[in-house]
Design a protein around this motif. Structure first.
Motif, PDB file in Angstrom:
ATOM      1  N   ARG A  13      51.945 -12.069-108.423  1.00  0.00           N
ATOM      2  CA  ARG A  13      52.386 -12.789-109.594  1.00  0.00           C
ATOM      3  C   ARG A  13      53.378 -12.948-109.191  1.00  0.00           C
ATOM      4  O   ARG A  13      54.119 -13.185-108.856  1.00  0.00           O
ATOM      5  N   LYS A  14      53.590 -14.247-109.546  1.00  0.00           N
ATOM      6  CA  LYS A  14      54.177 -14.859-109.995  1.00  0.00           C
ATOM      7  C   LYS A  14      55.180 -15.080-111.823  1.00  0.00           C
ATOM      8  O   LYS A  14      54.719 -14.750-112.087  1.00  0.00           O
ATOM      9  N   SER A  15      56.995 -15.219-111.555  1.00  0.00           N
ATOM     10  CA  SER A  15      57.105 -15.151-113.053  1.00  0.00           C
ATOM     11  C   SER A  15      56.920 -15.722-113.776  1.00  0.00           C
ATOM     12  O   SER A  15      56.592 -16.837-113.700  1.00  0.00           O
ATOM     13  N   SER A  16      57.106 -15.299-115.199  1.00  0.00           N
ATOM     14  CA  SER A  16      56.332 -16.320-115.993  1.00  0.00           C
ATOM     15  C   SER A  16      57.121 -17.486-116.515  1.00  0.00           C
ATOM     16  O   SER A  16      56.676 -18.513-116.997  1.00  0.00           O
ATOM     17  N   TYR A  17      58.592 -17.481-115.921  1.00  0.00           N
ATOM     18  CA  TYR A  17      58.781 -19.204-115.559  1.00  0.00           C
ATOM     19  C   TYR A  17      59.006 -19.585-114.710  1.00  0.00           C
ATOM     20  O   TYR A  17      59.845 -20.734-114.755  1.00  0.00           O
ATOM     21  N   SER A  18      57.963 -19.545-113.776  1.00  0.00           N
ATOM     22  CA  SER A  18      57.747 -20.914-113.153  1.00  0.00           C
ATOM     23  C   SER A  18      56.973 -21.564-114.062  1.00  0.00           C
ATOM     24  O   SER A  18      56.859 -22.749-112.747  1.00  0.00           O
ATOM     25  N   ASN A  19      57.065 -21.881-114.577  1.00  0.00           N
ATOM     26  CA  ASN A  19      55.732 -22.281-115.496  1.00  0.00           C
ATOM     27  C   ASN A  19      54.618 -23.091-114.285  1.00  0.00           C
ATOM     28  O   ASN A  19      54.018 -24.358-114.403  1.00  0.00           O
ATOM     29  N   GLY A  20      53.931 -22.089-113.931  1.00  0.00           N
ATOM     30  CA  GLY A  20      52.533 -22.375-112.811  1.00  0.00           C
ATOM     31  C   GLY A  20      53.303 -23.622-111.473  1.00  0.00           C
ATOM     32  O   GLY A  20      52.269 -23.625-110.836  1.00  0.00           O
ATOM     33  N   GLY A  21      54.644 -23.911-111.551  1.00  0.00           N
ATOM     34  CA  GLY A  21      54.064 -24.225-110.034  1.00  0.00           C
ATOM     35  C   GLY A  21      54.252 -24.246-108.691  1.00  0.00           C
ATOM     36  O   GLY A  21      54.684 -22.788-108.792  1.00  0.00           O
ATOM     37  N   ASP A  22      54.356 -24.299-107.673  1.00  0.00           N
ATOM     38  CA  ASP A  22      54.578 -24.143-106.657  1.00  0.00           C
ATOM     39  C   ASP A  22      55.663 -24.192-105.585  1.00  0.00           C
ATOM     40  O   ASP A  22      55.736 -23.883-104.827  1.00  0.00           O
ATOM     41  N   ALA A  23      56.125 -24.532-106.155  1.00  0.00           N
ATOM     42  CA  ALA A  23      57.968 -24.896-105.721  1.00  0.00           C
ATOM     43  C   ALA A  23      59.189 -24.086-106.593  1.00  0.00           C
ATOM     44  O   ALA A  23      58.923 -23.636-107.149  1.00  0.00           O
ATOM     45  N   ASN A  24      59.701 -23.019-104.879  1.00  0.00           N
ATOM     46  CA  ASN A  24      60.852 -22.548-105.598  1.00  0.00           C
ATOM     47  C   ASN A  24      60.776 -21.741-105.932  1.00  0.00           C
ATOM     48  O   ASN A  24      61.530 -20.761-107.396  1.00  0.00           O
ATOM     49  N   CYS A  25      59.424 -20.968-105.679  1.00  0.00           N
ATOM     50  CA  CYS A  25      59.226 -19.148-106.409  1.00  0.00           C
ATOM     51  C   CYS A  25      58.851 -17.722-105.676  1.00  0.00           C
ATOM     52  O   CYS A  25      58.051 -18.530-104.619  1.00  0.00           O
ATOM     53  N   VAL A  26      59.090 -17.506-106.362  1.00  0.00           N
ATOM     54  CA  VAL A  26      58.715 -15.410-105.537  1.00  0.00           C
ATOM     55  C   VAL A  26      57.400 -15.136-106.156  1.00  0.00           C
ATOM     56  O   VAL A  26      57.511 -15.606-107.838  1.00  0.00           O
ATOM     57  N   GLU A  27      56.921 -14.301-105.869  1.00  0.00           N
ATOM     58  CA  GLU A  27      55.613 -13.793-105.993  1.00  0.00           C
ATOM     59  C   GLU A  27      55.960 -12.177-105.577  1.00  0.00           C
ATOM     60  O   GLU A  27      56.782 -11.870-105.096  1.00  0.00           O
ATOM     61  N   ILE A  28      55.881 -11.163-106.683  1.00  0.00           N
ATOM     62  CA  ILE A  28      55.977  -9.845-106.481  1.00  0.00           C
ATOM     63  C   ILE A  28      54.434  -9.293-106.784  1.00  0.00           C
ATOM     64  O   ILE A  28      53.527  -9.498-107.765  1.00  0.00           O
ATOM     65  N   ALA A  29      54.515  -8.261-106.439  1.00  0.00           N
ATOM     66  CA  ALA A  29      53.117  -6.881-106.811  1.00  0.00           C
ATOM     67  C   ALA A  29      53.584  -5.860-106.737  1.00  0.00           C
ATOM     68  O   ALA A  29      54.607  -4.904-106.341  1.00  0.00           O
ATOM     69  N   GLY A  34      57.675   2.910-105.805  1.00  0.00           N
ATOM     70  CA  GLY A  34      59.525   3.080-104.957  1.00  0.00           C
ATOM     71  C   GLY A  34      59.717   1.516-104.184  1.00  0.00           C
ATOM     72  O   GLY A  34      60.705   1.893-103.493  1.00  0.00           O
ATOM     73  N   THR A  35      58.637   0.787-104.369  1.00  0.00           N
ATOM     74  CA  THR A  35      58.812  -1.451-103.119  1.00  0.00           C
ATOM     75  C   THR A  35      58.493  -1.673-104.516  1.00  0.00           C
ATOM     76  O   THR A  35      57.020  -1.319-104.671  1.00  0.00           O
ATOM     77  N   VAL A  36      58.938  -2.909-103.573  1.00  0.00           N
ATOM     78  CA  VAL A  36      58.821  -3.924-105.114  1.00  0.00           C
ATOM     79  C   VAL A  36      58.206  -4.915-103.762  1.00  0.00           C
ATOM     80  O   VAL A  36      59.502  -5.489-103.059  1.00  0.00           O
ATOM     81  N   PRO A  37      56.956  -5.131-103.222  1.00  0.00           N
ATOM     82  CA  PRO A  37      57.187  -6.165-102.213  1.00  0.00           C
ATOM     83  C   PRO A  37      56.899  -7.873-102.382  1.00  0.00           C
ATOM     84  O   PRO A  37      56.867  -7.826-104.336  1.00  0.00           O
ATOM     85  N   VAL A  38      57.703  -8.365-102.413  1.00  0.00           N
ATOM     86  CA  VAL A  38      58.740  -9.555-102.607  1.00  0.00           C
ATOM     87  C   VAL A  38      57.553 -11.099-101.164  1.00  0.00           C
ATOM     88  O   VAL A  38      58.312 -10.864-100.232  1.00  0.00           O
ATOM     89  N   ARG A  39      56.939 -12.297-101.623  1.00  0.00           N
ATOM     90  CA  ARG A  39      56.938 -13.050-100.450  1.00  0.00           C
ATOM     91  C   ARG A  39      57.437 -14.565-101.377  1.00  0.00           C
ATOM     92  O   ARG A  39      57.304 -14.709-102.521  1.00  0.00           O
ATOM     93  N   ASP A  40      57.569 -15.904-100.562  1.00  0.00           N
ATOM     94  CA  ASP A  40      57.112 -16.474-100.898  1.00  0.00           C
ATOM     95  C   ASP A  40      56.233 -17.571-100.982  1.00  0.00           C
ATOM     96  O   ASP A  40      55.446 -16.967-101.027  1.00  0.00           O
ATOM     97  N   SER A  41      56.347 -18.036-102.423  1.00  0.00           N
ATOM     98  CA  SER A  41      54.679 -18.227-103.060  1.00  0.00           C
ATOM     99  C   SER A  41      54.998 -19.893-102.274  1.00  0.00           C
ATOM    100  O   SER A  41      53.070 -19.943-101.806  1.00  0.00           O
TER     101      SER A  41
END
Length: 69
Positions: A13-29, A34-41
């Motif tokens: 899931r992307k941040s609600s602040y990403s406005n649905g755009g694909d640029a410069n956003c991270v996603e988390i799962a 104890g861990t937060v997976p983070v990736r480049d959208s």
């Protein structure tokens, strides 16, 4: 305990602040205690960083202070 996200099974899931755009956003799962997976959208098939949950929480709190006032 699962420590490495199976990219096919993880719901990202992307941040609600990403406005649905694909640029410069991270996603988390969720679902990794104890861990937060983070990736480049922009690179969904690339690697995911596994951030300790406490460190992620501290990061998010600081972002809110610095950017959102």
């Amino acid at each position: 305990m699962k420590t490495t996200p199976d990219q096919a099974a993880v719901v990202w899931r992307k941040s609600s602040y990403s406005n649905g755009g694909d640029a410069n956003c991270v996603e988390i799962a969720d679902g990794f205690p104890g861990t937060v997976p983070v990736r480049d959208s922009k690179n969904p098939d690339g690697p995911a960083l596994l951030i300790p949950a406490m460190a992620w929480g501290a990061f998010i709190r600081q972002v809110k202070v610095d950017w959102l006032g």
